[in-house]
Scaffold this motif. Sequence first.
Motif, PDB file in Angstrom:
ATOM      1  N   GLY A 165       0.795  -1.219   0.000  1.00 24.71           N
ATOM      2  CA  GLY A 165       0.000   0.000   0.000  1.00 24.71           C
ATOM      3  C   GLY A 165       0.827   1.269   0.000  1.00 24.71           C
ATOM      4  N   GLY A 166       2.175   1.134  -0.038  1.00 22.22           N
ATOM      5  CA  GLY A 166       3.062   2.287   0.023  1.00 22.22           C
ATOM      6  C   GLY A 166       3.162   3.027  -1.301  1.00 22.22           C
ATOM      7  N   ARG A 167       3.834   4.164  -1.256  1.00 19.26           N
ATOM      8  CA  ARG A 167       4.004   5.032  -2.417  1.00 19.26           C
ATOM      9  C   ARG A 167       5.490   5.211  -2.720  1.00 19.26           C
ATOM     10  N   PHE A 168       5.809   5.214  -4.011  1.00 16.82           N
ATOM     11  CA  PHE A 168       7.162   5.505  -4.484  1.00 16.82           C
ATOM     12  C   PHE A 168       7.108   6.773  -5.324  1.00 16.82           C
ATOM     13  N   GLY A 169       7.824   7.805  -4.890  1.00 14.87           N
ATOM     14  CA  GLY A 169       7.900   9.058  -5.627  1.00 14.87           C
ATOM     15  C   GLY A 169       9.244   9.175  -6.327  1.00 14.87           C
ATOM     16  N   LEU A 170       9.223   9.694  -7.554  1.00 12.08           N
ATOM     17  CA  LEU A 170      10.428   9.745  -8.383  1.00 12.08           C
ATOM     18  C   LEU A 170      10.536  11.097  -9.069  1.00 12.08           C
ATOM     19  N   VAL A 171      11.743  11.658  -9.051  1.00 15.59           N
ATOM     20  CA  VAL A 171      12.085  12.830  -9.857  1.00 15.59           C
ATOM     21  C   VAL A 171      13.345  12.471 -10.624  1.00 15.59           C
ATOM     22  N   CYS A 172      13.284  12.548 -11.969  1.00 12.54           N
ATOM     23  CA  CYS A 172      14.442  12.163 -12.770  1.00 12.54           C
ATOM     24  C   CYS A 172      14.479  12.940 -14.080  1.00 12.54           C
ATOM     25  N   PHE A 173      15.636  12.872 -14.768  1.00  9.65           N
ATOM     26  CA  PHE A 173      15.839  13.578 -16.020  1.00  9.65           C
ATOM     27  C   PHE A 173      14.830  13.134 -17.081  1.00  9.65           C
ATOM     28  N   ALA A 174      14.313  14.100 -17.821  1.00  8.88           N
ATOM     29  CA  ALA A 174      13.344  13.826 -18.885  1.00  8.88           C
ATOM     30  C   ALA A 174      14.035  13.802 -20.246  1.00  8.88           C
ATOM     31  N   ASP A 175      13.613  12.876 -21.089  1.00  5.83           N
ATOM     32  CA  ASP A 175      14.174  12.741 -22.429  1.00  5.83           C
ATOM     33  C   ASP A 175      13.977  14.031 -23.225  1.00  5.83           C
ATOM     34  N   GLY A 176      14.987  14.352 -24.029  1.00 10.04           N
ATOM     35  CA  GLY A 176      14.909  15.539 -24.872  1.00 10.04           C
ATOM     36  C   GLY A 176      15.082  16.835 -24.125  1.00 10.04           C
ATOM     37  N   ALA A 177      15.362  16.769 -22.829  1.00  7.60           N
ATOM     38  CA  ALA A 177      15.471  17.993 -22.030  1.00  7.60           C
ATOM     39  C   ALA A 177      16.841  18.101 -21.368  1.00  7.60           C
ATOM     40  N   VAL A 178      17.206  17.099 -20.588  1.00 13.00           N
ATOM     41  CA  VAL A 178      18.503  17.089 -19.920  1.00 13.00           C
ATOM     42  C   VAL A 178      18.903  15.635 -19.698  1.00 13.00           C
ATOM     43  N   GLY A 179      20.193  15.385 -19.555  1.00  9.89           N
ATOM     44  CA  GLY A 179      20.653  14.003 -19.444  1.00  9.89           C
ATOM     45  C   GLY A 179      20.860  13.392 -20.814  1.00  9.89           C
ATOM     46  N   SER A 180      21.402  12.178 -20.825  1.00 11.79           N
ATOM     47  CA  SER A 180      21.742  11.515 -22.076  1.00 11.79           C
ATOM     48  C   SER A 180      20.603  10.636 -22.592  1.00 11.79           C
ATOM     49  N   LEU A 197      21.272   9.666 -17.001  1.00 17.43           N
ATOM     50  CA  LEU A 197      20.427   9.091 -18.039  1.00 17.43           C
ATOM     51  C   LEU A 197      19.075   9.801 -18.091  1.00 17.43           C
ATOM     52  N   ALA A 198      18.656  10.158 -19.291  1.00 19.38           N
ATOM     53  CA  ALA A 198      17.314  10.703 -19.497  1.00 19.38           C
ATOM     54  C   ALA A 198      16.341   9.551 -19.748  1.00 19.38           C
ATOM     55  N   TYR A 199      15.098   9.768 -19.345  1.00 21.80           N
ATOM     56  CA  TYR A 199      14.072   8.731 -19.488  1.00 21.80           C
ATOM     57  C   TYR A 199      12.839   9.295 -20.173  1.00 21.80           C
ATOM     58  N   SER A 200      12.198   8.452 -20.963  1.00 29.14           N
ATOM     59  CA  SER A 200      10.885   8.792 -21.521  1.00 29.14           C
ATOM     60  C   SER A 200       9.807   8.313 -20.559  1.00 29.14           C
ATOM     61  N   ALA A 201       8.616   8.845 -20.736  1.00 22.32           N
ATOM     62  CA  ALA A 201       7.497   8.393 -19.897  1.00 22.32           C
ATOM     63  C   ALA A 201       7.246   6.905 -20.107  1.00 22.32           C
ATOM     64  N   ASP A 202       7.331   6.450 -21.347  1.00 28.65           N
ATOM     65  CA  ASP A 202       7.083   5.030 -21.632  1.00 28.65           C
ATOM     66  C   ASP A 202       8.125   4.138 -20.953  1.00 28.65           C
ATOM     67  N   SER A 203       9.386   4.581 -20.956  1.00 30.73           N
ATOM     68  CA  SER A 203      10.417   3.753 -20.337  1.00 30.73           C
ATOM     69  C   SER A 203      10.215   3.680 -18.824  1.00 30.73           C
ATOM     70  N   LEU A 204       9.806   4.775 -18.204  1.00 27.77           N
ATOM     71  CA  LEU A 204       9.545   4.745 -16.761  1.00 27.77           C
ATOM     72  C   LEU A 204       8.366   3.831 -16.445  1.00 27.77           C
ATOM     73  N   ARG A 205       7.341   3.884 -17.276  1.00 23.38           N
ATOM     74  CA  ARG A 205       6.182   3.004 -17.044  1.00 23.38           C
ATOM     75  C   ARG A 205       6.576   1.537 -17.198  1.00 23.38           C
ATOM     76  N   ARG A 206       7.479   1.245 -18.116  1.00 17.02           N
ATOM     77  CA  ARG A 206       7.927  -0.132 -18.309  1.00 17.02           C
ATOM     78  C   ARG A 206       8.795  -0.582 -17.136  1.00 17.02           C
ATOM     79  N   ILE A 207       9.751   0.255 -16.725  1.00 12.78           N
ATOM     80  CA  ILE A 207      10.660  -0.106 -15.635  1.00 12.78           C
ATOM     81  C   ILE A 207       9.900  -0.341 -14.335  1.00 12.78           C
ATOM     82  N   PHE A 208       8.960   0.536 -14.031  1.00  9.71           N
ATOM     83  CA  PHE A 208       8.215   0.429 -12.776  1.00  9.71           C
ATOM     84  C   PHE A 208       6.839  -0.195 -12.983  1.00  9.71           C
ATOM     85  N   GLY A 209       6.770  -1.082 -13.959  1.00  6.23           N
ATOM     86  CA  GLY A 209       5.505  -1.681 -14.355  1.00  6.23           C
ATOM     87  C   GLY A 209       4.866  -2.570 -13.309  1.00  6.23           C
ATOM     88  N   ASP A 210       5.641  -3.024 -12.311  1.00  7.00           N
ATOM     89  CA  ASP A 210       5.046  -3.841 -11.250  1.00  7.00           C
ATOM     90  C   ASP A 210       4.324  -2.986 -10.206  1.00  7.00           C
TER      91      ASP A 210
END
Length: 243
Positions: A165-180, A197-210
Amino acid sequence: MDRGIRTVEDVLQLLDSLFAPQADRWTTDAGDWWDGFYSDRFKSVPFFAAKPDENLVSYLDRGLVTTGRALDLGCGPGRNALYLASLGFEVDAVDLSPAAVAWAGERARESAADIRFVCGDAFSLSGTELRGTYDLIFDSGCFHHLPPHRRVSHLAFLERHLAPGGRFGLVCFADGAVGSDLPDAEFYRQGRLEGGLAYSADSLRRIFGDLTEIELRRMRDEPPGSPSFGEPFLWAGLFGRGD
């Protein structure tokens, strides 16, 4: 002859070794680099200011996160840990850098905040150093400094320490903006992480898909005088673990 690979952690450490020492921002050995980064407290770094991330404030204001036990993962000078403690959370905060932890500790003492600080690599800390599970794990700026294979360590950490029931909050580099934006494999060919590393929204949804996505958006741009920190080149995400 070296034939010592036997466990997943052995493989992860082997992959760590493919990066040049100066590229390391994620193991205990990186503490010295981060100490240098935090050595000048007056340099123009937006997140040195003692104010919380705007998305964290928003989650609490909207009731998406409720008071409980919290872990600030990669706490730096402790700005988010201080905010959580001010709202009544029981807060643990961990960082690789002794300089960052010392600065955060000074801030906590100045504000009479009850925060338990731990200096070290969160992914290798023992169960006695991190106390069980947390209702909130908040990662602001740690995840995007991990090489691709250490996402395995990050996900295993959430599995061990995020309460049902816990929450995971994330702040990270966005693709096309900053980071590689380089493909994962290219970082191993180059032996460096290009500053993060920069991340796309789709990649974050896949990585944290569980986990269940509660919100994923770009961080709001907060002006210098705002009581909160916010930069639009960052993703702000909140995910939940099932009961």
